[in-house]
Design an enzyme around this catalytic site. Structure first.
Site, PDB file in Angstrom:
ATOM      1  CG  LEU A 198     -25.931 -34.845 -29.167  1.00  0.00           C
ATOM      2  CD1 LEU A 198     -25.746 -36.292 -29.586  1.00  0.00           C
ATOM      3  CD2 LEU A 198     -25.289 -33.921 -30.219  1.00  0.00           C
ATOM      4  CG  HIS A 199     -30.186 -35.819 -23.295  1.00  0.00           C
ATOM      5  ND1 HIS A 199     -30.710 -36.805 -24.087  1.00  0.00           N
ATOM      6  CD2 HIS A 199     -30.263 -36.278 -22.043  1.00  0.00           C
ATOM      7  CE1 HIS A 199     -31.089 -37.802 -23.347  1.00  0.00           C
ATOM      8  NE2 HIS A 199     -30.835 -37.529 -22.087  1.00  0.00           N
ATOM      9  NE  ARG A 200     -28.188 -41.105 -22.515  1.00  0.00           N
ATOM     10  CZ  ARG A 200     -28.992 -41.551 -21.574  1.00  0.00           C
ATOM     11  NH1 ARG A 200     -28.656 -41.473 -20.309  1.00  0.00           N
ATOM     12  NH2 ARG A 200     -30.143 -42.080 -21.876  1.00  0.00           N
ATOM     13  NE  ARG A 230     -26.755 -33.151 -19.803  1.00  0.00           N
ATOM     14  CZ  ARG A 230     -26.319 -33.301 -18.561  1.00  0.00           C
ATOM     15  NH1 ARG A 230     -25.191 -32.744 -18.194  1.00  0.00           N
ATOM     16  NH2 ARG A 230     -27.003 -33.976 -17.678  1.00  0.00           N
TER      17      ARG A 230
END
Ligand code: UD1
Length: 347
Positions: A198-200, A230
Site C-alpha cells: 500500500l503506497h499510492r 510513505r
C-alpha cells in the site's frame, strides 16, 4: 551505440534489469540513478540482486514535492546528457524520474525511448498518469507492453515508432523466480498468509488510509505488509494502528518479494507492477484502487479491482486458482530482447 538509461524508483530497477541484460552485447549502456528512491532497501538491494550495472551517475536528488523533485532531476540529467551525448535516452514507466529524463532528452534533441508506453488509468489526479501522457507525447520509440497500450496511443493520435514488444517486467519476474527455486528462505513465513502493499499517494491520505487499513483488517487470515516509507509515515502522522491480523515488515528486496508473493494465498495491492508480478507468479490479486492500467489481468480473471470496499475484497479472495495458460498468453517472455533489437535498428 551509446544508450543512457535513467532510473530512480523501485519498479524501474526491475524493468531496467531485464533490458540491461539484453543490451549487454549490443550497446554501450550507461545508467543514471536520479536518487528518487535512496533507502538501501528501496534501491541498492535491487542493483545487487538483479545484477544491474553500477550507475555511472548518481544524482542524489531524493524526496521533495513533485515540482521540486522533477525540476531538480531535469537540471541534473541535462548536465549528464550534455557531457555524454548518447544516441538514445531510455526511460521506464511513469515516475517523476521518467518525466524529468524525457524532458531533458527532448530539449536536447536526443532520441527518446519509452519502455511501458501507452498505459492509461484515465485519472489525471494521479501523478503517474500525467508523467506517462507527457512522456509518450515526446517519445520517438514507444515500447508498449500490450495491444491495449497501443490502442491508447492510437486514440491520442500517436502511431509513429509504436511497437507492442510485451512486458519487460515479465522477464525479470521469471528469471528471479528461477533464481530463488530451492533457495533457503530467511523470511520465516507462516503456511497460510496473504501479502499486501500500500503506497499510492491517493490511498495514504487521512480520508483514505483508515479505509485501506480496514480492508486489510477484514481479510480472513494473516496479512504480511512490507511497509513503504510513505505509508509508515502516514500511519504515524495520522495516529492510526494496524489491524491485529496485519503484520508490517520492512520493505523487501526483490528476491524476498518474489518469494512472499509466490507463497501467498492472494495479494492485495495498490501497486501497478505488483498486480502483474503476482499474476505471472500464479497468485490471485485484489487491487485496492478504482481502476487498473493492467486490464489484461482482469480480463483473464486473475485480478479484481475493488477500490477500498472490504466486502468486495473478501469476496474476491475466495475465488479459485488462476488459469496459467491464459496468464502465459497474456504475459509472454522475451520483451527485453525485442526492446534491445528495436533500439539497435529502429523501425
Ligand atoms: C514512486 C512513483 C510511483 C511508484 C513508486 C514505486 C512518482 C510520482 N511515483 O512513488 O509511481 O509506484 O515510486 O515505489 O514518481 N521515501 C523514503 N525513502 C525512499 C523513497 C521514498 O523514505 O527511498 C519516502 C519519502 O517520505 C517520500 C515518500 O516516500 O517523500 C514518497 O516517495 P516518492 O519517490 O515521492 O514516491 P513513491 O510513493 O515512492
Amino acid at each position: 551505440m551509446k544508450v543512457i538509461t535513467v532510473v530512480g524508483a523501485r519498479p524501474q530497477f526491475v524493468k531496467a534489469a531485464a533490458v540491461s541484460h539484453a543490451l549487454e552485447d549490443l550497446a554501450d549502456e550507461l545508467i543514471v540513478h536520479t536518487g528518487q528512491h535512496y533507502d538501501p532497501q528501496m534501491s541498492d538491494v535491487f542493483f545487487t540482486e538483479l545484477d544491474i550495472p553500477e550507475p555511472m551517475y548518481h544524482l542524489g536528488i531524493g524526496s521533495a514535492s513533485h515540482g521540486a523533485q522533477t525540476g531538480r532531476m531535469l537540471e541534473a540529467i541535462e548536465e549528464v546528457l550534455l557531457v555524454e551525448r548518447p544516441d538514445w535516452v531510455m526511460v521506464y514507466g511513469d515516475t517523476n524520474s521518467t518525466l524529468a529524463a524525457a524532458l531533458a532528452a527532448v530539449k536536447l534533441h536526443i532520441p527518446l525511448a519509452h519502455v511501458e508506453a501507452g498505459l492509461r488509468s484515465g485519472r489525471m489526479d494521479m501523478p503517474e498518469e500525467v508523467n506517462r501522457i507527457l512522456t509518450d507525447r515526446i517519445s520517438d520509440l514507444l515500447l508498449c507492453p500490450t495491444d491495449n497500450a497501443v490502442d491508447h496511443l492510437a486514440a491520442e493520435g500517436i502511431t509513429n515508432g509504436v511497437h507492442n514488444v510485451g512486458d519487460v517486467m515479465t522477464d525479470t519476474v521469471r528469471r528471479t523466480a528461477r533464481a530463488i527455486e530451492g533457495r533457503e528462505s530467511s523470511l520465516g513465513l507462516p503456511e497460510h498468509y496473504f501479502a499486501s502493499t500500500l503506497h499510492r499517494a491517493e490511498n495514504t491520505t487521512a480520508a483514505q488510509l483508515p479505509k485501506a487499513l480496514a480492508v486489510l483488517g477484514a481479510v480472513p487470515g494473516t496479512v504480511i505488509l512490507p511497509l513503504h516509507p510513505r505509508t509508515k509515515h502516514a500511519i504515524a502522522d495520522q495516529g492510526l494502528r494496524l489491524p491485529e491480523n496485519v503484520l508490517a515488515i520492512e520493505p523487501l528486496g526483490y528476491m524476498d518479494m518474489i518469494e512472499l508473493v509466490t507463497g501467498a494465498e492472494a495479494v492485495l495491492t495498490d501497486s501497478g507492477g505488483l498486480q502483474k508480478e503476482a499474476v505471472i507468479l500464479g497468485t490471485r490479486v485484489v487491487t485496492l484502487r478504482e481502476e487498473t492500467e493492467w486490464v489484461e489481468t482482469v480480463t483473464i480473471g486473475a485480478n479484481d479491482v475493488v477500490g477500498l470496499d472490504a466486502d468486495l475484497a473478501v469476496q474476491a479472495l475466495s475465488k479459485g486458482p488462476l488459469d496459467m495458460v491464459k496468464v502465459n498468453e497474456a504475459f509472454p517472455s522475451g520483451a527485453s530482447q525485442r526492446v534491445a533489437s528495436l533500439l539497435v535498428s529502429p523501425r
